[in-house]
Design a protein around this motif. Structure first.
Motif, PDB file in Angstrom:
ATOM      1  N   VAL A 277      -0.791  17.739  -3.038  1.00  0.00           N
ATOM      2  CA  VAL A 277      -2.041  17.934  -3.761  1.00  0.00           C
ATOM      3  C   VAL A 277      -3.179  17.608  -2.800  1.00  0.00           C
ATOM      4  CG1 VAL A 277      -3.494  17.062  -5.627  1.00  0.00           C
ATOM      5  CG2 VAL A 277      -1.064  17.441  -6.027  1.00  0.00           C
ATOM      6  N   ALA A 278      -4.160  18.516  -2.693  1.00  0.00           N
ATOM      7  CA  ALA A 278      -5.243  18.323  -1.730  1.00  0.00           C
ATOM      8  C   ALA A 278      -6.310  17.359  -2.235  1.00  0.00           C
ATOM      9  CB  ALA A 278      -5.882  19.661  -1.385  1.00  0.00           C
ATOM     10  N   MET A 279      -6.612  17.418  -3.529  1.00  0.00           N
ATOM     11  CA  MET A 279      -7.649  16.570  -4.114  1.00  0.00           C
ATOM     12  C   MET A 279      -7.160  16.021  -5.454  1.00  0.00           C
ATOM     13  SD  MET A 279     -11.061  18.950  -3.480  1.00  0.00           S
ATOM     14  CE  MET A 279     -10.322  20.375  -4.312  1.00  0.00           C
ATOM     15  N   ALA A 280      -7.545  14.788  -5.752  1.00  0.00           N
ATOM     16  CA  ALA A 280      -7.148  14.175  -7.023  1.00  0.00           C
ATOM     17  C   ALA A 280      -8.145  13.091  -7.403  1.00  0.00           C
ATOM     18  CB  ALA A 280      -5.747  13.580  -6.919  1.00  0.00           C
ATOM     19  N   VAL A 281      -8.408  12.977  -8.688  1.00  0.00           N
ATOM     20  CA  VAL A 281      -9.212  11.870  -9.202  1.00  0.00           C
ATOM     21  C   VAL A 281      -8.266  10.701  -9.460  1.00  0.00           C
ATOM     22  CG1 VAL A 281     -10.565  11.044 -11.170  1.00  0.00           C
ATOM     23  CG2 VAL A 281     -11.033  13.296 -10.178  1.00  0.00           C
ATOM     24  N   ASP A 282      -8.627   9.557  -8.944  1.00  0.00           N
ATOM     25  CA  ASP A 282      -7.758   8.387  -9.091  1.00  0.00           C
ATOM     26  C   ASP A 282      -8.605   7.131  -8.998  1.00  0.00           C
ATOM     27  OD1 ASP A 282      -5.402   6.956  -9.398  1.00  0.00           O
ATOM     28  OD2 ASP A 282      -4.319   8.056  -7.841  1.00  0.00           O
ATOM     29  N   GLY A 283      -7.974   6.006  -9.318  1.00  0.00           N
ATOM     30  CA  GLY A 283      -8.653   4.730  -9.262  1.00  0.00           C
ATOM     31  C   GLY A 283      -8.612   4.122  -7.880  1.00  0.00           C
ATOM     32  N   GLU A 284      -9.404   3.083  -7.703  1.00  0.00           N
ATOM     33  CA  GLU A 284      -9.527   2.432  -6.397  1.00  0.00           C
ATOM     34  C   GLU A 284      -8.213   1.835  -5.908  1.00  0.00           C
ATOM     35  OE1 GLU A 284      -9.061  -0.704  -9.053  1.00  0.00           O
ATOM     36  OE2 GLU A 284     -10.436   0.976  -9.270  1.00  0.00           O
ATOM     37  N   TRP A 285      -7.309   1.530  -6.845  1.00  0.00           N
ATOM     38  CA  TRP A 285      -6.039   0.916  -6.465  1.00  0.00           C
ATOM     39  C   TRP A 285      -5.193   1.818  -5.576  1.00  0.00           C
ATOM     40  CZ3 TRP A 285      -6.987   2.475 -11.582  1.00  0.00           C
ATOM     41  CH2 TRP A 285      -6.287   3.612 -11.993  1.00  0.00           C
ATOM     42  N   ARG A 286      -5.458   3.123  -5.631  1.00  0.00           N
ATOM     43  CA  ARG A 286      -4.671   4.061  -4.824  1.00  0.00           C
ATOM     44  C   ARG A 286      -4.775   3.733  -3.339  1.00  0.00           C
ATOM     45  NH1 ARG A 286      -0.418   5.992  -5.727  1.00  0.00           N
ATOM     46  NH2 ARG A 286      -1.224   6.391  -7.824  1.00  0.00           N
ATOM     47  N   THR A 287      -5.921   3.165  -2.916  1.00  0.00           N
ATOM     48  CA  THR A 287      -6.071   2.812  -1.502  1.00  0.00           C
ATOM     49  C   THR A 287      -5.009   1.807  -1.085  1.00  0.00           C
ATOM     50  OG1 THR A 287      -7.680   1.043  -1.993  1.00  0.00           O
ATOM     51  CG2 THR A 287      -8.558   3.248  -1.547  1.00  0.00           C
ATOM     52  N   LYS A 288      -4.684   0.880  -1.987  1.00  0.00           N
ATOM     53  CA  LYS A 288      -3.683  -0.149  -1.693  1.00  0.00           C
ATOM     54  C   LYS A 288      -2.291   0.471  -1.593  1.00  0.00           C
ATOM     55  CE  LYS A 288      -3.427  -4.734  -1.280  1.00  0.00           C
ATOM     56  NZ  LYS A 288      -4.298  -5.505  -0.357  1.00  0.00           N
ATOM     57  N   PHE A 289      -2.004   1.409  -2.489  1.00  0.00           N
ATOM     58  CA  PHE A 289      -0.693   2.063  -2.455  1.00  0.00           C
ATOM     59  C   PHE A 289      -0.545   2.927  -1.209  1.00  0.00           C
ATOM     60  CE2 PHE A 289      -0.809   0.706  -6.803  1.00  0.00           C
ATOM     61  CZ  PHE A 289       0.519   0.535  -7.163  1.00  0.00           C
ATOM     62  N   ILE A 290      -1.608   3.633  -0.822  1.00  0.00           N
ATOM     63  CA  ILE A 290      -1.550   4.446   0.390  1.00  0.00           C
ATOM     64  C   ILE A 290      -1.338   3.567   1.612  1.00  0.00           C
ATOM     65  CG2 ILE A 290      -2.911   5.943   1.908  1.00  0.00           C
ATOM     66  CD1 ILE A 290      -4.194   7.125  -0.622  1.00  0.00           C
ATOM     67  N   GLU A 291      -2.015   2.454   1.639  1.00  0.00           N
ATOM     68  CA  GLU A 291      -1.884   1.518   2.752  1.00  0.00           C
ATOM     69  C   GLU A 291      -0.435   1.075   2.939  1.00  0.00           C
ATOM     70  OE1 GLU A 291      -3.126  -2.991   2.790  1.00  0.00           O
ATOM     71  OE2 GLU A 291      -4.902  -1.778   3.209  1.00  0.00           O
ATOM     72  N   LYS A 292       0.261   0.890   1.829  1.00  0.00           N
ATOM     73  CA  LYS A 292       1.643   0.394   1.901  1.00  0.00           C
ATOM     74  C   LYS A 292       2.674   1.511   1.999  1.00  0.00           C
ATOM     75  CE  LYS A 292       0.993  -4.014  -0.489  1.00  0.00           C
ATOM     76  NZ  LYS A 292       1.531  -4.904  -1.540  1.00  0.00           N
ATOM     77  N   GLU A 293       2.423   2.635   1.296  1.00  0.00           N
ATOM     78  CA  GLU A 293       3.446   3.660   1.138  1.00  0.00           C
ATOM     79  C   GLU A 293       3.232   4.914   1.988  1.00  0.00           C
ATOM     80  OE1 GLU A 293       4.312   2.431  -3.557  1.00  0.00           O
ATOM     81  OE2 GLU A 293       3.230   4.277  -3.070  1.00  0.00           O
ATOM     82  N   ALA A 294       1.978   5.146   2.391  1.00  0.00           N
ATOM     83  CA  ALA A 294       1.694   6.326   3.221  1.00  0.00           C
ATOM     84  C   ALA A 294       0.640   5.974   4.268  1.00  0.00           C
ATOM     85  CB  ALA A 294       1.215   7.478   2.341  1.00  0.00           C
ATOM     86  N   PRO A 295       0.938   5.002   5.130  1.00  0.00           N
ATOM     87  CA  PRO A 295      -0.070   4.512   6.085  1.00  0.00           C
ATOM     88  C   PRO A 295      -0.567   5.571   7.061  1.00  0.00           C
ATOM     89  CG  PRO A 295       2.115   3.683   6.635  1.00  0.00           C
ATOM     90  CD  PRO A 295       2.227   4.308   5.288  1.00  0.00           C
ATOM     91  N   GLY A 296       0.189   6.640   7.252  1.00  0.00           N
ATOM     92  CA  GLY A 296      -0.225   7.688   8.179  1.00  0.00           C
ATOM     93  C   GLY A 296      -1.090   8.763   7.553  1.00  0.00           C
TER      94      GLY A 296
END
Length: 442
Positions: A277-296
């Motif tokens: 998915v290229a764009m998505a509306v999400d909450g600020e917590w997604r930054t934390k999940f990306i940091e841990k699960e998709a750091p690249g």
């Protein structure tokens, strides 16, 4: 706060059913009715909903600051507690002294039923100025002038975009730009099946609920009379048409097939994190999940787009958050208040929690603290949260039932094309919601 929308909706329904009788519970303790004073030696019980290791540790770190200031008060913390468990404890006469809930939508029921104690007298006595919180936060922690909660961190919603998949395009600022770019960025195979979605408008896509997306059209959820406003506010019809037009472009059946292939919202297989998915509306917590699960992942964030007629309001968005209060029946209400006041207003405590949980700190002073250690993309959510145009959904006496009913209508009737006339459908929805509000004392 990181609860999924389905869990939040289920909690709203359950609390509405359970909580209507909670006003019958015995009154709270405290120095005014024979309970211990805040300076007495005592133990208080605190319940919250966080369960992940880093969340539990972050909460304990914040509580340790209180323990140092109040060595006479022993604080026992229990995590992973739901609204159902809290409500049942209150009804059974054995509540903890302090509770925190993720389900902001339930606040109206908590306040109206008396399940959570009125805090206004304590706020005045302690000299707490509510203007330390943004206006939207002040709104979602009170119901009809009764303030039975204070905010403990917040969620703000924004637009996440995958920089590689954006192919040099700037993030859209209006909903028409979003729809056009979604089509441009969508990739299909030779059979027309979606490989990459530019933006999936369906309410079945995680956080793309009416509560989060319709806000971009400036909807007014309830009228000044407290009744449902779906048929009276043309912004709802504008939202519905925008959502259906883009969904029909994808093809309803094909969109459903694509969504069935997606991973879980709060797992590493989340489709935005996997580049589906290229764009998505999400909450600020997604930054934390990306940091841990998709750091690249090379991604950016921006405020959510707004309807074209509201282009001047770009920069604001939608917010709600964790709420904290003192349940009716607390036997250590004075000490509980000192705890609630500390955790919800102390800058150091809020910054500690925000850094650990990846949520927005809920006071203006904490928002600008140099001690915040959050990724660059998080700045979008700090700005959205404090923007004067940011709004929230109002409390109701039956746990946000109006939000539940709108989402059910969009998912079950509007998206599959069963409802053809939005004006007629929204009027029927108003009648259904108003009947439920009346039964709940609205």
């Amino acid at each position: 706060m990181r609860t999924t929308t389905p869990r939040r909706i289920a909690a709203a329904i359950a609390a509405a059913a359970l909580g209507l009788t909670s006003a019958c519970t015995a009154g709270g303790g405290g120095s005014d009715d024979g309970g211990p004073k805040a300076e007495d030696k005592q133990t208080i019980q605190v319940w919250h909903g966080w369960s992940a290791d880093h969340e539990v540790k972050g909460f304990e770190d914040a509580v340790n600051g209180f323990r140092k200031l109040h060595p006479n008060i022993t604080v026992k913390v229990t995590g992973n507690q739901t609204d159902d468990q809290i409500t049942n404890a209150i009804r059974g006469g054995t509540p903890p002294d302090v509770v925190a809930s993720f389900t902001t939508d339930n606040l109206g029921q908590f306040c109206q039923s008396g399940a959570w104690q009125e805090l206004t007298p304590r706020l005045k006595k302690s000299g707490v100025d509510l203007n330390i919180f943004p206006k939207a936060v002040q709104d979602y922690t009170q119901f009809r002038g009764k303030r039975c909660a204070l905010p403990l961190l917040a969620d703000a919603y924004g637009l996440y975009f995958n920089k590689k998949l954006m192919k040099g395009n700037a993030p859209p600022k209006t909903m028409s730009e979003l729809a056009a770019l979604a089509k441009k960025l969508t990739v299909r195979d030779r059979d027309g099946r979606i490989k990459v979605a530019g933006f999936m408008p369906s309410v079945q896509y995680y956080e793309h609920t009416p509560q989060h997306i319709a806000t971009s059209f400036g909807v007014k959820w309830l009228g000044a009379d407290g009744k449902a406003n779906f048929s009276r506010d043309p912004a709802f019809t504008e939202y519905l048409k925008w959502e259906k037009d883009l969904l029909d472009w994808y093809g309803y059946d094909e969109a459903k097939r694509f969504m069935r292939t997606m991973g879980q919202e709060f797992e590493a297989s989340n489709p935005f994190q996997k580049g589906k998915v290229a764009m998505a509306v999400d909450g600020e917590w997604r930054t934390k999940f990306i940091e841990k699960e998709a750091p690249g992942l090379d991604y950016g964030t921006a405020p959510p787009p707004v309807s074209d007629a509201r282009a001047a309001q770009y920069g604001g968005g939608f917010t709600l958050g964790t709420i904290m209060g003192i349940p009716r029946g607390s036997k250590h209400a004075d000490a509980a208040w000192e705890f609630v006041r500390y955790l919800t207003t102390d800058t150091g405590s809020l910054v500690t929690l925000a850094n650990a949980l990846g949520n927005v700190p809920s006071t203006l002073q904490a928002l600008s603290s140099p001690d915040l250690r959050l990724p660059a993309q998080f700045g979008t959510f700090l700005n959205v949260f404090k923007h004067p145009g940011t709004t929230t959904s109002p409390s109701s006496p039956n746990g946000g039932d109006y939000l539940v009913q709108l989402q059910k209508f969009v998912q079950d009737e509007w998206e599959p094309g069963k409802a053809q006339d939005p004006a007629r459908a929204l009027k029927a929805l108003d009648e259904k919601v108003d009947k439920a509000l009346k039964l709940a004392g609205g």
